[in-house]
Design an enzyme around this catalytic site. Sequence first.
Site, mmCIF file in Angstrom:
data_model
loop_
_atom_site.group_PDB
_atom_site.id
_atom_site.type_symbol
_atom_site.label_atom_id
_atom_site.label_comp_id
_atom_site.label_asym_id
_atom_site.label_seq_id
_atom_site.Cartn_x
_atom_site.Cartn_y
_atom_site.Cartn_z
ATOM 1 N N ASN A 90 0.804 -1.234 0.000
ATOM 2 C CA ASN A 90 0.000 0.000 0.000
ATOM 3 C C ASN A 90 0.836 1.283 0.000
ATOM 4 O O ASN A 90 0.339 2.330 -0.414
ATOM 5 C CB ASN A 90 -0.922 -0.044 1.233
ATOM 6 C CG ASN A 90 -1.481 1.306 1.569
ATOM 7 O OD1 ASN A 90 -2.431 1.776 0.945
ATOM 8 N ND2 ASN A 90 -0.868 1.977 2.553
ATOM 9 N N SER A 142 -4.258 2.949 -8.501
ATOM 10 C CA SER A 142 -5.048 4.181 -8.397
ATOM 11 C C SER A 142 -5.928 4.284 -9.639
ATOM 12 O O SER A 142 -5.555 3.802 -10.710
ATOM 13 C CB SER A 142 -4.120 5.401 -8.334
ATOM 14 O OG SER A 142 -4.870 6.589 -8.486
ATOM 15 N N TYR A 155 3.443 9.720 -11.055
ATOM 16 C CA TYR A 155 2.524 8.958 -10.195
ATOM 17 C C TYR A 155 1.627 8.056 -11.039
ATOM 18 O O TYR A 155 1.510 6.849 -10.796
ATOM 19 C CB TYR A 155 1.685 9.939 -9.380
ATOM 20 C CG TYR A 155 0.704 9.291 -8.439
ATOM 21 C CD1 TYR A 155 1.120 8.748 -7.225
ATOM 22 C CD2 TYR A 155 -0.658 9.222 -8.747
ATOM 23 C CE1 TYR A 155 0.218 8.163 -6.349
ATOM 24 C CE2 TYR A 155 -1.565 8.636 -7.882
ATOM 25 C CZ TYR A 155 -1.128 8.107 -6.686
ATOM 26 O OH TYR A 155 -2.018 7.516 -5.824
ATOM 27 N N LYS A 159 1.396 3.917 -11.287
ATOM 28 C CA LYS A 159 0.182 3.189 -10.903
ATOM 29 C C LYS A 159 -0.337 2.324 -12.061
ATOM 30 O O LYS A 159 -0.912 1.248 -11.835
ATOM 31 C CB LYS A 159 -0.880 4.168 -10.411
ATOM 32 C CG LYS A 159 -0.496 4.877 -9.095
ATOM 33 C CD LYS A 159 -0.262 3.900 -7.946
ATOM 34 C CE LYS A 159 -0.060 4.592 -6.614
ATOM 35 N NZ LYS A 159 0.100 3.670 -5.485
ATOM 36 N N ILE A 188 -9.601 9.732 -1.836
ATOM 37 C CA ILE A 188 -9.839 9.223 -0.486
ATOM 38 C C ILE A 188 -9.228 10.210 0.521
ATOM 39 O O ILE A 188 -8.094 10.679 0.320
ATOM 40 C CB ILE A 188 -9.188 7.830 -0.291
ATOM 41 C CG1 ILE A 188 -9.580 6.863 -1.437
ATOM 42 C CG2 ILE A 188 -9.565 7.242 1.074
ATOM 43 C CD1 ILE A 188 -11.045 6.540 -1.595
HETATM 44 N N1 LIG Z 1 -5.623 9.172 -0.934
HETATM 45 C C1 LIG Z 1 -6.041 8.984 -2.162
HETATM 46 O O1 LIG Z 1 -6.914 9.699 -2.650
HETATM 47 C C2 LIG Z 1 -5.454 7.852 -2.987
HETATM 48 C C3 LIG Z 1 -6.061 7.577 -4.224
HETATM 49 C C4 LIG Z 1 -5.553 6.525 -4.992
HETATM 50 C C5 LIG Z 1 -4.479 5.778 -4.530
HETATM 51 N N2 LIG Z 1 -3.924 6.087 -3.319
HETATM 52 C C6 LIG Z 1 -2.807 5.252 -2.901
HETATM 53 O O2 LIG Z 1 -3.070 4.708 -1.622
HETATM 54 C C7 LIG Z 1 -1.850 4.431 -0.955
HETATM 55 C C8 LIG Z 1 -1.889 5.040 0.430
HETATM 56 O O3 LIG Z 1 -2.013 6.447 0.278
HETATM 57 P P1 LIG Z 1 -2.572 7.433 1.404
HETATM 58 O O4 LIG Z 1 -3.511 8.348 0.727
HETATM 59 O O5 LIG Z 1 -2.989 6.659 2.596
HETATM 60 O O6 LIG Z 1 -1.254 8.280 1.663
HETATM 61 P P2 LIG Z 1 -0.419 8.559 2.983
HETATM 62 O O7 LIG Z 1 0.599 9.562 2.563
HETATM 63 O O8 LIG Z 1 -1.331 8.887 4.116
HETATM 64 O O9 LIG Z 1 0.249 7.148 3.278
HETATM 65 C C9 LIG Z 1 1.342 6.655 2.548
HETATM 66 C C10 LIG Z 1 2.294 5.996 3.531
HETATM 67 O O10 LIG Z 1 3.378 5.420 2.783
HETATM 68 C C11 LIG Z 1 4.549 5.618 3.545
HETATM 69 N N3 LIG Z 1 5.745 5.587 2.722
HETATM 70 C C12 LIG Z 1 6.111 6.475 1.772
HETATM 71 N N4 LIG Z 1 7.327 6.165 1.298
HETATM 72 C C13 LIG Z 1 7.742 5.055 1.964
HETATM 73 C C14 LIG Z 1 8.942 4.276 1.936
HETATM 74 N N5 LIG Z 1 9.969 4.590 1.142
HETATM 75 N N6 LIG Z 1 9.023 3.194 2.763
HETATM 76 C C15 LIG Z 1 7.990 2.888 3.589
HETATM 77 N N7 LIG Z 1 6.853 3.610 3.680
HETATM 78 C C16 LIG Z 1 6.732 4.686 2.870
HETATM 79 C C17 LIG Z 1 4.372 7.013 4.174
HETATM 80 O O11 LIG Z 1 5.226 7.198 5.304
HETATM 81 C C18 LIG Z 1 2.901 7.005 4.517
HETATM 82 O O12 LIG Z 1 2.666 6.605 5.856
HETATM 83 C C19 LIG Z 1 -0.737 5.002 -1.847
HETATM 84 O O13 LIG Z 1 -0.169 3.973 -2.612
HETATM 85 C C20 LIG Z 1 -1.490 5.970 -2.726
HETATM 86 O O14 LIG Z 1 -0.829 6.194 -3.943
HETATM 87 C C21 LIG Z 1 -4.378 7.085 -2.551
#
Ligand SMILES: NC(=O)c1ccc[n+]([C@@H]2O[C@H](COP(=O)([O-])OP(=O)(O)OC[C@H]3O[C@@H](n4cnc5c(N)ncnc54)[C@H](O)[C@@H]3O)[C@@H](O)[C@H]2O)c1
Length: 251
Positions: A90, A142, A155, A159, A188
């Site tokens: 994730n 995504s 990005y 994805k 989200i």
């Molecule tokens: N929030 C949205 O709208 C959305 C939409 C589509 C996809 N996503 C995907 O969902 C996933 C989670 O996103 P989120 O919105 O919860 O973001 P977020 O930034 O809250 O969480 C991402 C987490 O990944 C960790 N991370 C980043 N680089 C890292 C590394 N090198 N090693 C270990 N951990 C690492 C960060 O510390 C963070 O806690 C991501 O892959 C994101 O691309 C999010």
Amino acid sequence: MKRFEDKVAVVTGAAGGIGSAIARRLAAEGALVVVTDVNEAACNDVVDQVKAEGGDAAAIAADISNKQACAELIQRSFALEKRIDVLVNNAGINRRGNLLSLSEEDWDISFTVNLDSMFHLCRATLPLMVAAGGGAIVNTASQWGLYPAPNHIAYNTTKAAVAAFTQNLARDFAPDKIRVNAICPGEIHTPMLEAGVKRSGRTIADLDKLVPIGRIGKPEEVAALVAFLASDEAAFMCGSLVEITGAQAVA
Ligand SMILES: NC(=O)c1ccc[n+]([C@@H]2O[C@H](COP(=O)([O-])OP(=O)(O)OC[C@H]3O[C@@H](n4cnc5c(N)ncnc54)[C@H](O)[C@@H]3O)[C@@H](O)[C@H]2O)c1
């Protein structure tokens, strides 16, 4: 529901918005969850939260941009109960920019964190799952990896690659009873989204209006989907890219 009783689940990015919700959901359903993230203090906080909710979890901080760290993370996770039943890839980063405005560093690190980490983590985990007779992997792609969205070329391309990686991995290892699926969220409400909203000068209320269902999604709603895909209830789902978007089309 206790669909993960006696199972071990590794969740990357588990200190983040969606990842922490996934960790809490899988733990609430009985899994021992390995909460892993680059942010060690936040990993510990999520473990405390899981335990306060009656679940079980262990924090193993790791920077998954490092190949060796990926291998060690899986070894240490396996050592806990001599099994890994579920891997949720994730963790992700979102670097903004088009082909000309994005730096080469941002392009490279986007692939390292969003895609290469999955390659290394799956390479370390697959042999263990195959030897155990099966397992489930859920990758976070995504909606933006499926349809072009403006100004996020790195990005979105990572994805799209996650989606292709998921389908190919599923095809290769389905005979070994490894189910690999990906989720493709729309907007989200998480720290990642809030950072993007701030940069664009918009508000969450502005985003809510763009979603036909009337609001952006909650991390818990994504976690419910991940739990389903990781569970035996999804036994015939393999190689699927599941959108969770509130019917929002990419503009
Ligand atoms: N929030 C949205 O709208 C959305 C939409 C589509 C996809 N996503 C995907 O969902 C996933 C989670 O996103 P989120 O919105 O919860 O973001 P977020 O930034 O809250 O969480 C991402 C987490 O990944 C960790 N991370 C980043 N680089 C890292 C590394 N090198 N090693 C270990 N951990 C690492 C960060 O510390 C963070 O806690 C991501 O892959 C994101 O691309 C999010």
